[in-house]
Design a protein around this motif. Sequence first.
Motif, PDB file in Angstrom:
ATOM      1  N   VAL A 353     -23.967 -42.603  87.376  1.00 18.40           N
ATOM      2  CA  VAL A 353     -23.832 -43.196  85.948  1.00 18.40           C
ATOM      3  C   VAL A 353     -24.769 -42.068  85.321  1.00 18.40           C
ATOM      4  O   VAL A 353     -25.646 -41.644  85.352  1.00 18.40           O
ATOM      5  N   LEU A 354     -23.931 -41.682  84.066  1.00 22.18           N
ATOM      6  CA  LEU A 354     -24.714 -40.970  83.075  1.00 22.18           C
ATOM      7  C   LEU A 354     -25.021 -41.875  81.862  1.00 22.18           C
ATOM      8  O   LEU A 354     -24.240 -42.766  81.256  1.00 22.18           O
ATOM      9  N   ASP A 355     -26.264 -42.087  81.316  1.00 24.37           N
ATOM     10  CA  ASP A 355     -26.695 -42.536  80.190  1.00 24.37           C
ATOM     11  C   ASP A 355     -26.395 -41.886  78.747  1.00 24.37           C
ATOM     12  O   ASP A 355     -25.908 -41.009  78.865  1.00 24.37           O
ATOM     13  N   PRO A 356     -26.482 -42.762  77.789  1.00 20.56           N
ATOM     14  CA  PRO A 356     -26.350 -42.146  76.407  1.00 20.56           C
ATOM     15  C   PRO A 356     -27.026 -40.530  75.851  1.00 20.56           C
ATOM     16  O   PRO A 356     -26.237 -39.860  75.182  1.00 20.56           O
ATOM     17  N   GLU A 357     -28.006 -40.291  76.852  1.00 23.57           N
ATOM     18  CA  GLU A 357     -28.456 -38.959  76.574  1.00 23.57           C
ATOM     19  C   GLU A 357     -28.093 -38.243  77.516  1.00 23.57           C
ATOM     20  O   GLU A 357     -28.699 -36.957  77.495  1.00 23.57           O
ATOM     21  N   GLY A 358     -27.182 -38.432  78.256  1.00 22.83           N
ATOM     22  CA  GLY A 358     -26.673 -37.620  79.370  1.00 22.83           C
ATOM     23  C   GLY A 358     -27.188 -37.550  80.657  1.00 22.83           C
ATOM     24  O   GLY A 358     -27.107 -36.562  81.532  1.00 22.83           O
ATOM     25  N   ARG A 359     -28.354 -38.148  80.918  1.00 17.74           N
ATOM     26  CA  ARG A 359     -29.265 -38.122  82.011  1.00 17.74           C
ATOM     27  C   ARG A 359     -28.554 -38.858  83.197  1.00 17.74           C
ATOM     28  O   ARG A 359     -27.997 -40.144  82.947  1.00 17.74           O
ATOM     29  N   GLU A 360     -28.183 -38.360  84.090  1.00 15.60           N
ATOM     30  CA  GLU A 360     -27.383 -38.733  85.352  1.00 15.60           C
ATOM     31  C   GLU A 360     -28.115 -39.588  86.453  1.00 15.60           C
ATOM     32  O   GLU A 360     -29.366 -38.824  86.878  1.00 15.60           O
ATOM     33  N   ILE A 361     -27.936 -40.596  86.955  1.00 17.36           N
ATOM     34  CA  ILE A 361     -28.635 -41.499  87.816  1.00 17.36           C
ATOM     35  C   ILE A 361     -27.787 -41.299  89.068  1.00 17.36           C
ATOM     36  O   ILE A 361     -26.388 -41.757  88.989  1.00 17.36           O
ATOM     37  N   TYR A 362     -28.290 -41.047  90.337  1.00 12.66           N
ATOM     38  CA  TYR A 362     -27.581 -40.820  91.565  1.00 12.66           C
ATOM     39  C   TYR A 362     -28.453 -40.754  92.678  1.00 12.66           C
ATOM     40  O   TYR A 362     -29.834 -40.621  92.226  1.00 12.66           O
ATOM     41  N   PHE A 363     -27.932 -40.276  93.792  1.00  9.93           N
ATOM     42  CA  PHE A 363     -29.085 -40.338  95.154  1.00  9.93           C
ATOM     43  C   PHE A 363     -29.904 -39.328  94.884  1.00  9.93           C
ATOM     44  O   PHE A 363     -31.095 -39.282  95.308  1.00  9.93           O
ATOM     45  N   ALA A 364     -29.753 -38.078  94.176  1.00  8.99           N
ATOM     46  CA  ALA A 364     -30.805 -37.198  93.931  1.00  8.99           C
ATOM     47  C   ALA A 364     -31.606 -37.201  92.681  1.00  8.99           C
ATOM     48  O   ALA A 364     -32.756 -36.625  92.620  1.00  8.99           O
ATOM     49  N   SER A 365     -31.344 -38.245  91.797  1.00 13.78           N
ATOM     50  CA  SER A 365     -32.275 -38.570  90.597  1.00 13.78           C
ATOM     51  C   SER A 365     -31.826 -40.211  90.672  1.00 13.78           C
ATOM     52  O   SER A 365     -31.291 -40.685  89.900  1.00 13.78           O
ATOM     53  N   PRO A 366     -32.640 -40.995  91.263  1.00 12.83           N
ATOM     54  CA  PRO A 366     -32.437 -42.350  91.531  1.00 12.83           C
ATOM     55  C   PRO A 366     -32.792 -43.004  90.368  1.00 12.83           C
ATOM     56  O   PRO A 366     -32.656 -44.302  90.103  1.00 12.83           O
ATOM     57  N   THR A 367     -33.990 -42.214  89.267  1.00 16.03           N
ATOM     58  CA  THR A 367     -34.333 -43.140  88.306  1.00 16.03           C
ATOM     59  C   THR A 367     -34.322 -42.370  86.858  1.00 16.03           C
ATOM     60  O   THR A 367     -33.934 -41.297  87.116  1.00 16.03           O
ATOM     61  N   SER A 368     -34.352 -43.140  85.875  1.00 18.30           N
ATOM     62  CA  SER A 368     -34.163 -42.091  84.520  1.00 18.30           C
ATOM     63  C   SER A 368     -35.149 -42.765  83.661  1.00 18.30           C
ATOM     64  O   SER A 368     -35.713 -43.908  83.928  1.00 18.30           O
ATOM     65  N   THR A 369     -35.529 -41.990  82.447  1.00 19.29           N
ATOM     66  CA  THR A 369     -36.525 -42.625  81.513  1.00 19.29           C
ATOM     67  C   THR A 369     -35.845 -43.386  80.804  1.00 19.29           C
ATOM     68  O   THR A 369     -36.801 -44.178  80.321  1.00 19.29           O
ATOM     69  N   SER A 370     -34.665 -43.741  80.912  1.00 20.74           N
ATOM     70  CA  SER A 370     -33.944 -44.714  80.071  1.00 20.74           C
ATOM     71  C   SER A 370     -34.213 -46.104  80.798  1.00 20.74           C
ATOM     72  O   SER A 370     -33.878 -47.163  80.302  1.00 20.74           O
ATOM     73  N   GLY A 371     -34.783 -46.155  81.912  1.00 17.58           N
ATOM     74  CA  GLY A 371     -34.856 -47.381  82.748  1.00 17.58           C
ATOM     75  C   GLY A 371     -33.823 -47.481  83.639  1.00 17.58           C
ATOM     76  O   GLY A 371     -34.055 -48.844  84.385  1.00 17.58           O
ATOM     77  N   GLY A 372     -32.744 -46.854  83.884  1.00 14.64           N
ATOM     78  CA  GLY A 372     -31.862 -46.980  85.136  1.00 14.64           C
ATOM     79  C   GLY A 372     -32.651 -46.769  86.302  1.00 14.64           C
ATOM     80  O   GLY A 372     -33.110 -45.888  86.410  1.00 14.64           O
ATOM     81  N   GLU A 373     -32.039 -47.402  87.418  1.00 14.32           N
ATOM     82  CA  GLU A 373     -32.317 -47.096  88.667  1.00 14.32           C
ATOM     83  C   GLU A 373     -31.233 -47.527  89.672  1.00 14.32           C
ATOM     84  O   GLU A 373     -30.561 -48.161  89.583  1.00 14.32           O
TER      85      GLU A 373
END
Length: 454
Positions: A353-373
């Motif tokens: 999943v890519l958030d509106p800022e383009g940060r991608e959440i997946y197995f290599a990056s399981p969290t994002s600063t936007s709160g996704g997990e």
Amino acid sequence: MSETPAGPGWWQASDGRWYPPDAHPSAQQPPPPPPTQPPPTQAPPSYPPGGYPPGGYPPGGYPPGGFAPGQPPPRKKSKGWLIALVLVLLAGLIGAAGAFVYFEFVQGDDEPEITGDPVTLEPVDFPGESPFVTGSAVADTSLSSAAVDAANAISSDLEVDDETGGRIATGTEPGLYGGTMDEQACDPFALADFLESEPAKAAAFAGVLELDPAEIRPYIENLTPVLLTADTWVTNHGFENGEATPFQSVMQAGTAVLIDEHGVPRVRCFCGNPLLEPETADHTLQATEGEEWDGYEPDGVRLVQGGDTALETVTLIDAESGEQFDRGLGPGQTGSVQATLRWSTEADMDLHVLDPEGREIYFASPTSTSGGELDLDKIPGCGSGDRGPHTENIFWEEDAPPGEYTVFVLDYTSCDAPTEFSLQVVVGGITVISETGTLSSSAEESTRFTFEVY
């Protein structure tokens, strides 16, 4: 003239008769004169109130040893007058209220006879007599009055079972279960951990659900935690003497359970007991065992049967507001945004999943600063025999940033076979994406889907 008797001392009286020596007038007292009046009447002895004389006997009884020869037993007083009086009074009552007495007898004859074995009532906070698990953690979530009202409205539309008087429900019907968007009803992973440490219980648990013990973890990890919104009849199982012991029970509304993709309760979270659909043939909801809670009514009990088709998302009643909302299947967390991937092969499929800022959440990056997990990441393994179903899940618990999101599936390792998958995205409790597809080779990517958060 009488003859002289032999023996000394005898003497002859003036009447010519002979008498023995001890009958001589000098040794005898003159006989008393005949009485001229009857002796005075003596007062009867007095006894304590209610008592009897020593050696006496109660009315109607007999003295020890019986009566003296020729002495008749005392006559009992006849109670015929008392019986007659009772009969007269009864006749008067019947004459004055005959209709009332008749009505009472007719009502008693018409009452239906309760047949069948009782079901066991299990309150929310009671683990049962022989639970598989003790001290299992469940969420402290109760149903509000709004949620109860919403659940009752759904029950009123369900078909009544002629045999039991309960309500027949299909597990895939919207609003059949409850929950919240920010808390899981229970933790299926903890149950899987426990059973792996208890081989005997694991074997019994697996036997009920027709699993191999090695299949317990993937099976449990793909069930969905929910709350019962109505009292529900199931075939429950305790654990005694190394075996699963089946019994028919009604679990109270508010109980946390794990349901399968057809909406059937399969595990009771609080005690880890495996569950099957109810067996109603020899049991009745009119007779119960165990503690009865306020509001228990046999005609409000649900009997859940599996839906013909599998769920893609499950529609729950919010335990707080009573409103309905969707959530993805499996044990993944829901929230303001939830993306869920499911498949049933040995392939390693990945959710992105890519958030509106383009940060991608997946197995290599399981969290994002936007709160996704990414809270669920599954790697079955080629040749493992683990065909699932498997689940991966990405969520924003609350306050997901507004804007456009992108979601897709990557076949990381195909295991040289095509894999069908399903992808669901829920935003604010509403399903906005529900797609299926097939990937056949490693590194192949699905169509990219977009959705908006406002």
